[in-house]
Write a protein that holds these residues in place. Structure first.
Motif, PDB file in Angstrom:
ATOM      1  N   TRP A   1       0.801   4.262  -2.595  1.00  0.00           N
ATOM      2  CA  TRP A   1       0.664   5.670  -2.171  1.00  0.00           C
ATOM      3  C   TRP A   1       1.800   6.508  -2.771  1.00  0.00           C
ATOM      4  CZ3 TRP A   1       3.680   8.791   1.168  1.00  0.00           C
ATOM      5  CH2 TRP A   1       3.065   9.974   1.577  1.00  0.00           C
TER       6      TRP A   1
ATOM      7  N   ALA B   1      -4.989   2.656  -2.399  1.00  0.00           N
ATOM      8  CA  ALA B   1      -3.748   1.894  -2.201  1.00  0.00           C
ATOM      9  C   ALA B   1      -3.981   0.716  -1.262  1.00  0.00           C
ATOM     10  CB  ALA B   1      -2.658   2.814  -1.651  1.00  0.00           C
ATOM     11  N   TRP B   2      -4.759   0.963  -0.211  1.00  0.00           N
ATOM     12  CA  TRP B   2      -5.024  -0.094   0.777  1.00  0.00           C
ATOM     13  C   TRP B   2      -5.830  -1.220   0.145  1.00  0.00           C
ATOM     14  CZ3 TRP B   2      -2.771  -1.664   4.829  1.00  0.00           C
ATOM     15  CH2 TRP B   2      -3.408  -2.405   5.809  1.00  0.00           C
TER      16      TRP B   2
ATOM     17  N   MET C   1      -1.379   7.007  -5.625  1.00  0.00           N
ATOM     18  CA  MET C   1      -2.744   6.546  -5.324  1.00  0.00           C
ATOM     19  C   MET C   1      -3.242   7.176  -4.024  1.00  0.00           C
ATOM     20  SD  MET C   1      -2.274   2.480  -6.070  1.00  0.00           S
ATOM     21  CE  MET C   1      -3.997   2.015  -6.189  1.00  0.00           C
ATOM     22  N   SER C   2      -4.569   7.270  -3.887  1.00  0.00           N
ATOM     23  CA  SER C   2      -5.118   7.729  -2.613  1.00  0.00           C
ATOM     24  C   SER C   2      -4.898   6.625  -1.577  1.00  0.00           C
ATOM     25  CB  SER C   2      -6.606   8.023  -2.748  1.00  0.00           C
ATOM     26  OG  SER C   2      -7.321   6.807  -2.886  1.00  0.00           O
ATOM     27  N   ARG C   3      -4.995   6.991  -0.311  1.00  0.00           N
ATOM     28  CA  ARG C   3      -4.746   6.009   0.740  1.00  0.00           C
ATOM     29  C   ARG C   3      -5.730   4.845   0.658  1.00  0.00           C
ATOM     30  NH1 ARG C   3      -5.037   7.495   7.043  1.00  0.00           N
ATOM     31  NH2 ARG C   3      -5.475   5.346   7.548  1.00  0.00           N
TER      32      ARG C   3
ATOM     33  N   ALA D   1       0.834  -1.207   0.000  1.00  0.00           N
ATOM     34  CA  ALA D   1       0.000   0.000   0.000  1.00  0.00           C
ATOM     35  C   ALA D   1       0.871   1.260   0.000  1.00  0.00           C
ATOM     36  CB  ALA D   1      -0.919  -0.004   1.211  1.00  0.00           C
ATOM     37  N   TYR D   2       1.964   1.216   0.738  1.00  0.00           N
ATOM     38  CA  TYR D   2       2.875   2.375   0.779  1.00  0.00           C
ATOM     39  C   TYR D   2       3.448   2.645  -0.612  1.00  0.00           C
ATOM     40  CZ  TYR D   2       6.929   5.254   2.193  1.00  0.00           C
ATOM     41  OH  TYR D   2       7.874   6.244   2.324  1.00  0.00           O
TER      42      TYR D   2
END
Lengths: 195, 244
Positions: free
Chosen positions: B100, B109-110, B104-106, B96-97
Motif C-alpha cells: 500500500w 496489496a492484500w 498499490m490499491s488495498r 500488504a502495508y
C-alpha cells in the motif's frame, strides 16, 4: 489506511491515553502542591495539573514512533499528512475533554490544561525534529525548567514559561498556538528528513 | 532499464569524510552480489539506489528518471539490514502495508501479500504477528515485502543473515526465478555461499569499487593453489589484499 492505523497502534494507544487524560483532568485540576525552585527563594506553589499533558504527549509519541521505518522511507504513498492528522486529533480531543471538564466543574482550570497540552505537544514535536524519540522527555524537561527557574516570586511566573500562566493570559494562548504550529511544521520536516 | 549513479558523493554528516565520493556505478542485468568489508559503503550505495537518501553531489537515475520521485520509487524495492517487527501487524498485514505504501490499491496489496509470502515459504505464518516471528522468518517477511509491488529493481541488504541453510537454499531458488525479469543488487558477507549464483560481482572497499564485472572475472582473481570450494573467498581476499 487501516494498516497505517494498526502500524501506529492508534486503536491501542489513543483511547486509553484520552481516558487517562480525562480522569487526571477531573481529579487533579484544582490540586496544588509546593515544589522546590531556584529562582524564587526556595519553593513555588504549583498546580499538579501542569504534569497532565505529559501523558498525552507520551501517547502521541508512542504512536508516531511505531512505524515501519525503512518501508515508510522508501514509500511512494506518503503518510506524513496522516501523521499530522493524528497529532491534530490527539490535541483536538484533549482540548474537547478540557472544555467538557471546565463546563462540568465550572472551573476555568481545565482550559489551562488544554492550552498547556497544545504548547507542550508542539514543543515535543519541535524537539523530535532533532532528538528523535528521546524528545518525549521535552515536555517534562520544560516543566522542570519552569519550576526551577521560571518564577520571579512564588506566585509570579516569568512570561516565557507559558504553562503556569492563568487561563486568561493572552500571550500564553498565543504562545501555545505558535508553538503548536511550529511543531506541526517540524513534524512535516521530520518526515522529510526520515525520508 | 538502467540504474545509474553518476558522480555521487555522500557523507552522513557535513563535517565527516564522505562514505562515497564521486562514485559512478551502473547496475548490470541479472543478480549482482555486492561484497566488501564493514564500512565499505555497501549500505550507503543501496540507500542511494533505493532513493531514500539524496546524494550531496551527483545524481541517481533509473532510465533517466531521478531518484526521490514517485516513478522511481515505484520501480525500486529496498530491503534494509534490519527488519523491525511490528507487534500490531500480522505477517500478511505487514507485507500488504508495504505494498500500500508503494502505491498499490488495498485489494491488490492484500492479494499480492499472500502470494509474496507463499514465494518465501511463509504462507503458513501469514496470520502470525510479526513480533512472534524468528529473526530468519522476519527477514523472509522483509523479502516478501520487497517483492509485493512488482519492482523492476530489487536492492537487498544482507537478506540471508539469520536464515538457516534450508531457507538460504529457498532464497537462492527464489532469486533465480526473479532475475530474468528484474535486476537484483544484493549485499552479503556470505561469499562462498552466494557468489556462484551471481551473474556479476561488485567489490567495494572504503567507498571505491575494487572490482565490478562478471562472476568469471571475479573468480579470475583467485590465487593459485586455493583450496577447492574456497575460490570465492580467495578471490575476495586477493582483491582486498591488493589495496593494503
Amino acid at each position: 489506511m487501516r494498516w497505517w492505523v494498526k502500524a501506529r497502534r492508534v486503536h491501542w494507544v489513543l483511547p486509553p491515553t484520552l481516558a487517562a487524560f480525562a480522569v487526571l483532568v477531573a481529579m487533579l485540576h484544582n490540586l496544588t502542591t509546593f515544589l522546590p525552585a531556584f529562582s524564587s527563594g526556595g519553593a513555588v506553589q504549583v498546580r499538579a495539573s501542569l504534569f497532565i499533558p505529559v501523558c498525552l504527549a507520551s501517547g502521541l509519541m508512542m504512536c508516531l514512533e511505531s512505524r515501519l521505518e525503512a518501508p515508510e522511507h522508501a514509500a511512494q504513498r506518503r503518510v506524513t499528512l496522516l501523521d499530522i492528522g493524528l497529532t491534530v486529533t490527539f490535541v483536538t480531543a484533549a482540548m474537547a475533554l478540557s472544555l467538557a471538564s471546565a463546563v462540568l466543574t465550572t472551573s476555568p482550570e481545565p482550559l489551562a490544561i488544554g492550552r498547556n497540552t497544545v504548547f507542550l505537544t508542539g514543543l515535543m514535536l519541535v524537539a523530535r525534529r532533532w532528538a528523535g524519540p528521546p524528545a518525549v522527555m521535552a515536555p517534562f524537561a520544560w516543566i522542570m525548567a519552569v519550576l526551577f527557574v521560571g518564577f520571579r516570586t512564588p506566585n509570579d511566573p516569568r512570561p516565557w514559561t507559558i504553562i503556569p500562566e492563568p487561563v486568561d493570559a493572552v500571550h500564553a494562548a498565543l504562545g501555545s498556538g505558535v508553538m503548536f504550529t511550529i511543531g506541526l511544521i517540524a513534524q512535516l520536516h521530520t518526515s522529510r528528513k526520515l525520508a | 532499464m538502467t540504474l545509474e549513479l553518476d558522480s555521487c558523493t555522500y557523507a552522513y554528516r557535513r563535517w565527516q569524510a564522505p562514505i562515497l565520493k564521486d562514485f559512478d556505478y551502473q547496475l548490470p542485468a541479472g543478480l549482482t552480489i555486492l561484497l566488501g568489508p564493514n564500512g565499505a559503503g555497501k549500505s550507503t550505495l543501496l540507500r542511494l539506489a533505493a532513493g531514500v537518501t539524496r546524494p550531496s553531489k551527483g545524481s541517481v537515475r533509473l532510465d533517466g528518471v531521478p531518484s526521490l520521485t514517485k516513478t522511481y520509487r515505484s520501480a525500486v524495492a529496498w530491503m534494509p539490514q534490519t527488519i523491525t517487527p511490528m507487534p500490531s501487524l500480522t505477517a500478511r498485514e505487514y507485507v500488504a502495508y508495504v505494498g500500500w505504501l508503494k502505491g498499490m490499491s488495498r485489494a491488490d496489496a492484500w492479494r499480492e501479500a499472500r502470494r509474496s509470502l507463499a514465494r518465501v515459504e511463509l504462507a503458513g505464518e501469514a496470520q502470525t504477528r510479526t513480533s512472534r516471528l524468528s529473526g530468519g522468518q522476519l527477514r523472509r517477511v522483509g523479502v516478501a515485502a520487497s517483492l509485493v509491488h512488482g519492482a523492476r529493481i530489487l536492492l537487498l541488504d544482507e537478506p540471508t543473515a539469520g536464515m538457516d541453510p534450508h531457507q538460504r537454499r529457498v532464497f537462492r531458488d527464489l532469486l533465480n526465478t526473479l532475475t530474468p525479469d528484474i535486476r537484483v543488487l544484493m549485499s552479503t558477507h556470505d561469499v562462498a555461499d552466494l557468489a556462484e549464483d551471481a551473474d556479476h560481482v561488485t567489490v567495494l572497499n572504503k567507498g571505491s569499487i575494487l572490482h565490478t564485472g562478471t562472476t568469471d572475472t571475479f573468480f579470475s582473481h583467485t590465487p593459485p593453489g586455493t583450496v577447492a570450494g574456497r575460490a570465492a573467498e580467495g578471490a575476495y581476499s586477493a582483491l582486498l589484499g591488493s589495496t593494503r
